[in-house]
Design an enzyme around this catalytic site. Sequence first.
Site, short mmCIF file in Angstrom:
data_model
loop_
_atom_site.label_atom_id
_atom_site.label_comp_id
_atom_site.label_asym_id
_atom_site.label_seq_id
_atom_site.Cartn_x
_atom_site.Cartn_y
_atom_site.Cartn_z
N GLU A 34 43.23 54.80 40.07
CA GLU A 34 43.59 55.76 41.12
C GLU A 34 43.33 57.20 40.68
OE1 GLU A 34 45.28 52.83 40.75
OE2 GLU A 34 44.35 52.25 42.65
N ASP A 40 41.62 48.43 48.39
CA ASP A 40 42.49 48.45 47.19
C ASP A 40 42.94 47.04 46.80
OD1 ASP A 40 43.96 49.30 45.06
OD2 ASP A 40 45.51 50.33 46.21
N GLY A 99 44.36 52.84 35.60
CA GLY A 99 44.21 54.25 36.00
C GLY A 99 43.14 54.48 37.05
N THR A 157 49.68 49.08 31.28
CA THR A 157 50.93 48.39 31.60
C THR A 157 50.85 46.91 31.24
OG1 THR A 157 50.19 47.84 33.83
CG2 THR A 157 51.37 49.92 33.56
N ARG A 184 54.45 44.99 31.19
CA ARG A 184 54.49 43.57 31.55
C ARG A 184 54.68 42.65 30.36
NH1 ARG A 184 50.96 45.78 35.57
NH2 ARG A 184 52.41 46.16 37.26
N ASN A 212 40.36 47.29 41.50
CA ASN A 212 39.56 47.85 42.59
C ASN A 212 38.64 48.97 42.09
OD1 ASN A 212 42.34 49.24 42.52
ND2 ASN A 212 41.02 50.75 43.47
N ASP A 250 42.72 44.93 44.27
CA ASP A 250 42.52 44.52 42.88
C ASP A 250 42.41 43.01 42.79
OD1 ASP A 250 43.20 46.93 41.06
OD2 ASP A 250 44.88 46.90 42.47
N TRP A 261 45.43 45.16 35.14
CA TRP A 261 46.89 45.25 35.27
C TRP A 261 47.60 44.01 34.74
CZ3 TRP A 261 48.56 49.91 36.85
CH2 TRP A 261 47.74 50.69 37.69
#
Lengths: 273, 541
Positions: B192, B304, B190, B174, B130, B261, B306, B243
């Site tokens: 997930e 989920d 990360g 990112t 980003r 999340n 976030d 993120w």
Amino acid sequence: MSRMISKVWLTIAGLATCLAAGGAARAQEPPAPNPAKNNPHLGNKESIRSGMAMYRVRCADCHGLDAKGYRGPDLTALLAGDYPDERLFNTIRKGVPGTDMPGSQSADDELLLIISYLRDVSAVPATEAVTGNVQNGARLFAAQCASCHRVAGRGGRLGPDLTRIGNARSRAALVREIRTPSEWMAPNYETVTLVLKDGQRIRGTKKNEDAFSIQIMDTRERIQGYLKPDLKEVIYEKESLMPVFGPSRLTDGDLNDLVGYLSSLRGSDVSVR
Amino acid sequence: MRALLLAIVFGSVALAAQTGTPPVTPQDLTDGLKDPGKWLLNGGDYNGHRHSPLTQITPSNVGQLTAQWTFQTGTLGNFQTTPIVIDGVIYATGFGGNAWAIDARSGRTIWRYRRTLPEDMHLCCGTPNRGFAALGDRLFLATADAHLLALDMKTGGIIWDAELADYKVGYSATVAPLAVKDKIIVGIAGAEFGIRGFIDAYDAQTGKRAWRFYTVAGPEDPVGGKSWPPNSDAYARGGGSIWVTGTYDPQQNLVFYGTGNPGPDYYSNAREGDNLYTTSVVALDADTGQRKWHYQFTPHDVHDWDSTQVPVLGELPINGQTRKVVMFANRNGFFYTIDRVTGKVIVAKPFVETTWAKEIGPDGRPVLLPGHLPDEEGTKTCPDLGGGTNFMSPSYDPTSRLFFVTARETCAVYFAFDQKFKPGEQWESGGTSRPRDQKNFGALRAIDPVTATVKWEFRYPTVSSSGVLTTASGLVFAGDGTGNIMAFESRTGRSLWHYQLGASMSSTAGTTYMLDGRQYLLVPAGSMMTAFALPRNVSQP
């Protein structure tokens, strides 16, 4: 955050990596055994439960919550026949070219859990047998369907190409889409009517659209884009361009023959290499 | 501290004197978009406004914007970057560990950096990036394999390389880093894969870590520690990704970050409790990383959602008083205006269809509606996991006091199931499918942050992941989900101009800067970046 990014790029990147790595050295290695050959989850209640949950998240959109097919084939019927788990594993892993079925990048174990669930719900053979007079079905198709649908390069283009429809649709889905075609219109085949500034109306299927333009195939199979400021109105219709083939138009017997013919269409698609 | 800061600045100025290129000083960053030839911070300024003072492009001439050049990455993957622009040079990061310095006049590459990423990374969503942070004569880049790099702004060469965490067990990055005084602040991703999220600060000169704040509270934390199951190590894999870049209030010396999340994403029983500090906004001391306050948008999130949207800072008249606020359009579908000093909610209302909560109660907690806990049978909830909005940046115009956001009108059937945790393996314990009766669409919405009400919208036929840019001339630039970059009149939402880019903007937003007397609009989309400007013969204000 997950799943917001298309995983197509991952697939392409992975493929590129494999190609770049070169296959010469690997080609001499013995092929790895198919993980489904010894699936430790078969018959395990806990595994079947996990597999059901994963199936519902990843597969039910197309194959139905009960795995009896919706847009995609009836998996219970498929597995009731001679369809080995190794082949099923490969199909899930690689997808089916020319259909909506994508490949999966999930761990081997997750695919095995899904297979254990599908085996569990497919233990009782499907009551629905594939029947019908395929020759009569082909005649019916040529007379009533081919003006809009194409098979192996012959026929119309207004409706979806049905060359491989036997791979992509369950029998129940075919019946539903013939009897009640407006219940679900496939993407790129939704009906629209464009009203031009002079009042002229153009009917067709929507191929694409944004806030400023719309692209259609009209009923004369002319593909064309229109700028919305040039239109008086865009009417999004709830009825499919495909006519309803009710019992008065297509008897149950003829429907059975037509579906039998369509189910037999599993030929190669020249657009897929 | 002050001596070190002066040393950095002095060193940079001395170097600049030799080469003729102005450095980026902490004061430059505090000044935000004051210099019309620069875009130095991810959000344009420390407030995250993405609101440019430039006025050459106006509602009356925007219809004549013309593409000047297009840059193609020549690589796989899409831009999610906000480019840094410094006096005629664009610094942009791309997919797969790529980054470039690009001539802003011609679109030609000046240098390219490419990191060799390991093959055994564990990533939910590929290797997007980003953007850079800039300080002195250095650029700072967080990488997919969870490192923070300092690059030489002139060559793209590495100056230092700091490991944030072990990519082999699922950590990745990112986010565009944030430069504050002498530090580079960065977050980890990360969730997930069962990671424990954090926000770090590193010394810009040496790459040495200065502080770490865990977005998942451990048992030793007297506030957040009790929000995880007792006598359990659930917190150790509790998620909380970062993120999106945070914002900074120099007066309070606080950085504000939205957190991701909890993990696993969907299965409630794995982590009873509120799961602090996930799905929250946290206010941290920029020097020490100490938490001053937090506000949790979605306690015990199971969808989920976030909260890694941009915490936009502003000052608003509330009941006759000017209040310092954080404005937050959340993935859970609510828009919040929060007191920036106390962390208390001032007003919160849905800005998209939300079915999971009736309202945000007086205590700041959502008043939950029954039937929205994901299970093996599936429960339908709006919005979907993509949320009412997501990582795409909003914009805030402090003159009109309007907050502009790309909104998503979506629903999903959420499933949850127990899934054993294995380090390095994806661990979401559920997922979603799309309801058959659902028509998804997107919209650009203008929100009054004083009342949290939508003032106007421009609908898109499909959802969009585009960020938003506004300018002082009364323009809003945004992208739809079908590849259009568009300009709107900010007061009314009237469509003024659009251009089909051929790829939609995903997480990217337009930036704008002056070069050779012309105002440029720079738009990354797909694997291209296109620069627009008015033709030279157009009358300008």
